[in-house]
Enzyme design. Structure first.
Site, mmCIF file in Angstrom:
data_model
loop_
_atom_site.group_PDB
_atom_site.id
_atom_site.type_symbol
_atom_site.label_atom_id
_atom_site.label_comp_id
_atom_site.label_asym_id
_atom_site.label_seq_id
_atom_site.Cartn_x
_atom_site.Cartn_y
_atom_site.Cartn_z
ATOM 1 N N GLU A 137 -26.354 15.739 47.129
ATOM 2 C CA GLU A 137 -27.019 14.447 46.909
ATOM 3 C C GLU A 137 -26.644 13.400 47.948
ATOM 4 O O GLU A 137 -27.421 12.500 48.254
ATOM 5 C CB GLU A 137 -26.714 13.916 45.506
ATOM 6 C CG GLU A 137 -27.391 14.685 44.375
ATOM 7 C CD GLU A 137 -26.585 15.883 43.902
ATOM 8 O OE1 GLU A 137 -25.572 16.242 44.548
ATOM 9 O OE2 GLU A 137 -26.971 16.464 42.865
ATOM 10 N N PHE A 148 -22.877 14.906 27.873
ATOM 11 C CA PHE A 148 -22.796 15.814 29.013
ATOM 12 C C PHE A 148 -23.486 15.182 30.223
ATOM 13 O O PHE A 148 -24.606 14.708 30.137
ATOM 14 C CB PHE A 148 -23.458 17.149 28.658
ATOM 15 C CG PHE A 148 -23.467 18.115 29.816
ATOM 16 C CD1 PHE A 148 -22.265 18.580 30.355
ATOM 17 C CD2 PHE A 148 -24.666 18.517 30.385
ATOM 18 C CE1 PHE A 148 -22.275 19.448 31.439
ATOM 19 C CE2 PHE A 148 -24.673 19.389 31.472
ATOM 20 C CZ PHE A 148 -23.476 19.851 32.002
ATOM 21 N N GLN A 149 -22.786 15.165 31.338
ATOM 22 C CA GLN A 149 -23.284 14.600 32.602
ATOM 23 C C GLN A 149 -23.672 13.128 32.476
ATOM 24 O O GLN A 149 -24.630 12.685 33.094
ATOM 25 C CB GLN A 149 -24.444 15.429 33.154
ATOM 26 C CG GLN A 149 -23.972 16.840 33.519
ATOM 27 C CD GLN A 149 -24.924 17.575 34.442
ATOM 28 O OE1 GLN A 149 -26.122 17.417 34.346
ATOM 29 N NE2 GLN A 149 -24.359 18.384 35.325
ATOM 30 N N LYS A 192 -33.473 10.269 30.112
ATOM 31 C CA LYS A 192 -34.390 11.405 30.029
ATOM 32 C C LYS A 192 -35.538 11.168 29.042
ATOM 33 O O LYS A 192 -36.684 11.506 29.321
ATOM 34 C CB LYS A 192 -33.604 12.666 29.625
ATOM 35 C CG LYS A 192 -34.438 13.926 29.709
ATOM 36 C CD LYS A 192 -33.587 15.173 29.592
ATOM 37 C CE LYS A 192 -34.447 16.418 29.757
ATOM 38 N NZ LYS A 192 -33.625 17.640 29.665
ATOM 39 N N MET A 243 -10.949 9.872 66.856
ATOM 40 C CA MET A 243 -10.707 8.438 66.721
ATOM 41 C C MET A 243 -9.364 8.188 66.028
ATOM 42 O O MET A 243 -8.639 7.251 66.363
ATOM 43 C CB MET A 243 -11.857 7.788 65.950
ATOM 44 C CG MET A 243 -11.822 6.286 65.951
ATOM 45 S SD MET A 243 -11.742 5.610 67.630
ATOM 46 C CE MET A 243 -13.463 5.219 67.931
HETATM 47 C C1 TPP Z 1 -15.898 9.931 55.140
HETATM 48 C C2 TPP Z 1 -14.893 9.454 56.118
HETATM 49 N N1 TPP Z 1 -13.601 9.842 56.039
HETATM 50 C C3 TPP Z 1 -12.699 9.421 56.956
HETATM 51 C C4 TPP Z 1 -13.059 8.594 57.973
HETATM 52 C C5 TPP Z 1 -12.023 8.114 58.984
HETATM 53 N N2 TPP Z 1 -12.363 8.586 60.340
HETATM 54 C C6 TPP Z 1 -12.985 7.803 61.236
HETATM 55 S S1 TPP Z 1 -13.296 8.568 62.662
HETATM 56 C C7 TPP Z 1 -12.559 9.994 62.139
HETATM 57 C C8 TPP Z 1 -12.476 11.194 63.014
HETATM 58 C C9 TPP Z 1 -13.798 11.822 63.241
HETATM 59 O O1 TPP Z 1 -13.607 13.053 63.898
HETATM 60 P P1 TPP Z 1 -14.773 13.764 64.644
HETATM 61 O O2 TPP Z 1 -15.984 13.809 63.784
HETATM 62 O O3 TPP Z 1 -14.289 15.058 65.173
HETATM 63 O O4 TPP Z 1 -15.131 12.752 65.804
HETATM 64 P P2 TPP Z 1 -14.298 12.351 67.116
HETATM 65 O O5 TPP Z 1 -13.601 11.062 66.820
HETATM 66 O O6 TPP Z 1 -13.339 13.457 67.416
HETATM 67 O O7 TPP Z 1 -15.342 12.184 68.163
HETATM 68 C C10 TPP Z 1 -12.076 9.822 60.841
HETATM 69 C C11 TPP Z 1 -11.359 10.855 60.075
HETATM 70 C C12 TPP Z 1 -14.410 8.182 58.007
HETATM 71 N N3 TPP Z 1 -14.875 7.346 58.936
HETATM 72 N N4 TPP Z 1 -15.312 8.648 57.105
#
Ligand code: TPP
Ligand code: MG
Lengths: 564, 175
Positions: free
Chosen positions: A50, A112-113, A162, A477
């Site tokens: 979803e 439920f749900q 529902k 990042m």
């Molecule tokens: C749902 C979610 N969880 C955690 C984060 C924190 N976060 C920001 S950037 C990142 C790393 C992303 O890694 P990747 O997709 O490999 O991209 P890269 O930075 O290596 O280009 C994380 C964990 C986020 N933005 N969103």
């Protein structure tokens, strides 16, 4: 004509002009799914989770300007949708989310749900409704679309028990709606517009700082006219990219934490800032005390609550940005406004000096693929004309910096919430809206795994998206912050046990290509984009140590950025 | 919601009166807004008006001018809010009701109590062999003063309605 609630929903959506309904079935929405099966005016797009339904609807909305529509079941269906709803909320994206609910007589019984969908979503929607009587259904749906798409847009949730979908009532499509409690302002206050133009007439170093509001209001043409008239540099937020052509000589790039040197320096030195459809987000301003310290500020926004929220402004103008810019242009014309040529010359000389720093230059290294290079190649191969969706991380910032967007609604990313997992499902929404267009999803090996299951939906619905995965083997990042601010202690930012993405793509019936050498990037991309009717997963192994520059460290002013 | 009482250092106290659609959930939208954005609430009252489709809510809050501006803007943004006014911007009347139950052991204490109630223009609304229940209406300060006046008499229970307000003169909050 008497219809069931479920039929009213499908009739209403079709009458409202909805093309696609992104959804996933379950017990509470079975009547609705049955009604969907018995009609052909709206097309249902089955996803695999979803969250993906909400992001796909969101991508559809961002690329078309029309509201995205989602249907999910009660309980876990609704909770799975919450991330996508919050993502749309933070970026003011028009969306209507229909959640199924347990029958009215069971509400509050821990049935439920059952979850309190209205309660859970309240802080991340523009508004939400629980429909308790089928008689109210059509009008409530009309209100939902009206609220979602007008004023500052946003997601609206309609929770339908529902039994309401089984009850019957006469259906008439409500063409018009007025709500005494909701009347968004469109026209800007003329007094404020006059004050703004006075400031523009005397400014020596004016600057336009524009955001997603310009795109949401389709005001890019008006913005271009205003920029030209003022001969002022334009910077965009990440949400605003494409709102002003990146190839225009007035454009100085994105501003903020990973903004260009010239944009951030211009902000720090301008004497008049005209902020349009932007909200002074902390990622944009850096240390707020040091933000545009020399400037008088004019702020145009449809949302009065955005004005003077973070930064006190001198001239607030509430109104639809397109309308307000038109009024500004009229007033400029009427006032026989003459730009100060000598001051402009000096200002542009200064900006050109900042540009000469070439802050986006990067070091190349013989055998490692630089992510910046991969994105420049993507730009060249798609002739700068692709729809680019993005996930969240370094790759997102590089895409924003190196893919130069000339048109609005081409750059589709989760700016406000920063939701990893957004990119692929968003690309699905875009590709459905524009079946012939080139759609690239720029992602990382971390982000793509957050909604990788949608490769299956892409197969089912024939969506020839090109996934450009900048695979650096790191949650890049996070790793960058740990390198800079935590003495290189890379706590859990390494992506161990990665799947073989090529085989994975193939397992879903798609094409996978891995690229390991800089010399192969161009050829691989060419090959991928030539496959017009196939989804291609480009697994590009990039330099794991590369960082995003420039960078404004937390707490610093925009003019205190780290250059490479 | 930070449940604090007003202090002068933290900005002015404001009474915001809100007319909103009398819909289920309207109250939680307002309460949720205050807690999500970390705004202060001293009290919050709500009841339907003479037009049953509308509720009137009174929120007492405090904060700097900037915060109060944000509060009113954010409240106005709620789709259920029809109109609002910051009563403290003009002359206004503020009232709160208190009911207090106290122990009365002797005749002496009963007499003293009756005098005290008279001074404050309160009313005794329930009596038992061992207790009095008193009703008093006024500003918050007056209610505070009344409560503090019970030195010897043990207080069994107090309940306050929270503040309601209305502007002075012909000015009115109406649609
Ligand atoms: C749902 C979610 N969880 C955690 C984060 C924190 N976060 C920001 S950037 C990142 C790393 C992303 O890694 P990747 O997709 O490999 O991209 P890269 O930075 O290596 O280009 C994380 C964990 C986020 N933005 N969103
Ligand atoms: Mg990565």
């Amino acid at each position: 004509m008497k219809l069931t609630g479920a039929e009213i929903l499908t009739h209403f959506l079709a009458d409202e002009g909805v093309e696609f309904l992104f959804g996933y079935p379950g017990g509470a929405v079975l009547h609705i799914y049955d009604a969907i099966d018995r009609q052909d005016r709206i097309k249902h797009i089955l996803v695999r989770h979803e969250q993906a339904a909400t992001h796909a609807a969101d991508g559809y909305a961002r690329s078309t300007g029309k509201p995205g529509v989602v249907l999910v079941t009660s309980g876990p269906g609704a909770t799975n949708a919450v991330t996508g709803i919050a993502t749309a909320y933070m970026d003011s994206i028009p969306m209507v989310v229909i959640t199924g609910q347990v029958p009215t007589h069971l509400i509050g019984n821990d049935a439920f749900q059952e979850v309190d969908a209205v309660g859970i979503t309240r802080p991340c929607v523009k508004h939400n409704f629980l429909v308790k009587d089928v008689k109210d259904l059509a009008l409530t749906l009309k209100k939902a679309f009206y609220v979602a798409t007008t004023g500052r847009p946003g997601p609206v949730v309609v929770d339908i028990p529902k039994d309401v979908t089984a009850d019957t009532v006469d259906y008439v499509y409500p063409k018009e709606i007025t709500m005494r409690s909701y009347n968004p302002v469109v026209k800007g206050h003329i007094g404020q517009i006059k004050r703004a133009v006075k400031l523009m007439a005397t400014a020596k170093r004016p600057m336009l700082y524009t955001g997603g509001g310009v795109i949401l209001d389709n005001a890019h043409k008006e913005l271009a006219q205003l920029a030209k008239k003022l001969n002022a540099p334009v910077t965009n937020t990440s949400m605003g990219l494409g709102g002003f052509p990146a190839s225009d000589k007035l454009f100085v790039g994105m501003l903020g934490m990973h903004g260009t040197y010239e944009a951030n320096m211009a902000i720090s030195n301008c004497d008049l800032m005209i902020a349009i459809g932007a909200r002074f987000d902390d990622r944009v301003t850096g240390n707020i005390e040091k933000f545009a310290p020399r400037a008088k500020i004019i702020h145009v926004d449809i949302d009065p609550a955005s004005i003077s929220k973070n930064v006190k402004v001198d001239v607030p103008i509430v109104g639809s940005v397109g309308d307000v810019i038109k009024s500004l242009l009229r007033e400029i014309k009427a006032s026989e406004f003459k730009p100060n040529k000598a001051a402009a010359k000096e200002w542009w000389q200064q900006i050109d000096e900042w540009r000469a720093v070439e802050c986006l230059k990067y070091k190349t290294d013989g055998d490692k693929i630089k992510p910046q290079f991969a994105l420049e190649t993507l730009y060249d191969i798609t002739k700068g004309d692709a729809y680019v969706t993005s996930d969240v991380g370094q790759h997102q910032m590089w895409a924003a910096q190196y893919y130069r967007f000339d048109k609005p609604r081409r750059w589709i990313n989760s700016g406000g919430l920063g939701t990893m997992g957004f990119g692929l499902p968003a690309a699905m929404g875009v590709q459905l809206a524009f079946p012939k267009a080139t759609v690239a999803c720029v992602t990382g090996e971390g982000s793509i795994q957050m909604n990788i299951q949608e490769l299956s939906s892409c197969m089912q619905h024939n969506l020839p998206i090109k996934i450009v995965c900048l695979n650096n083997g790191f949650l890049g990042m996070v790793r960058q912050w740990q390198e800079f601010f935590y003495d290189e202690r890379y706590s859990h930012s390494y992506m161990d046990s990665l799947p073989d993405f090529v085989k994975l793509a193939e397992a879903y019936g798609h094409v996978g290509i891995q690229v390991t050498k800089p010399g192969d990037v161009e050829a691989a991309m060419k090959e991928a984009f030539k496959l017009k009717d196939r989804l291609v997963f480009l697994d590009i192994l990039t330099d794991p140590e590369e960082n995003v520059y420039p960078m404004v460290p937390a707490g610093a002013g925009l003019d205190e950025m780290i250059l490479i | 919601m930070k449940q604090k009482t007003k202090t002068d250092e933290e900005g002015m106290r404001h009474i915001i009166s809100i007319l909103m659609e009398n819909e289920a959930g309207a109250l939680s939208r307002v309460a949720g807004l205050f807690s999500a954005r970390g705004y202060n609430i001293e009290s919050l009252t709500v009841a339907p008006t003479e037009d049953i489709t509308l509720s009137r809510m009174t929120v007492v809050t405090w904060g700097s001018d900037e915060i109060i501006e944000q509060i009113t803007k954010q409240l106005n943004k709620l789709v259920d809010v029809v109109k609002l006014v910051d009563l403290t911007e003009g002359p206004h009347i503020e009232r709160e009701m208190l009911m207090i139950k106290v122990r009365t052991s002797s005749n002496d204490s009963r007499e003293e109590l009756t005098r005290l109630v008279d001074i404050f223009r309160g009313r005794i609304i329930d009596v038992t062999a061992t207790s009095y229940t008193i009703e008093l209406t006024g500003t918050g300060d007056k209610l505070d003063a009344f409560i503090n006046a019970f030195e010897k008499t043990p207080i069994l229970e107090t309940v306050r309605s929270g503040v309601s307000g209305i502007s002075r003169g012909a000015k009115n909050l109406h649609i």
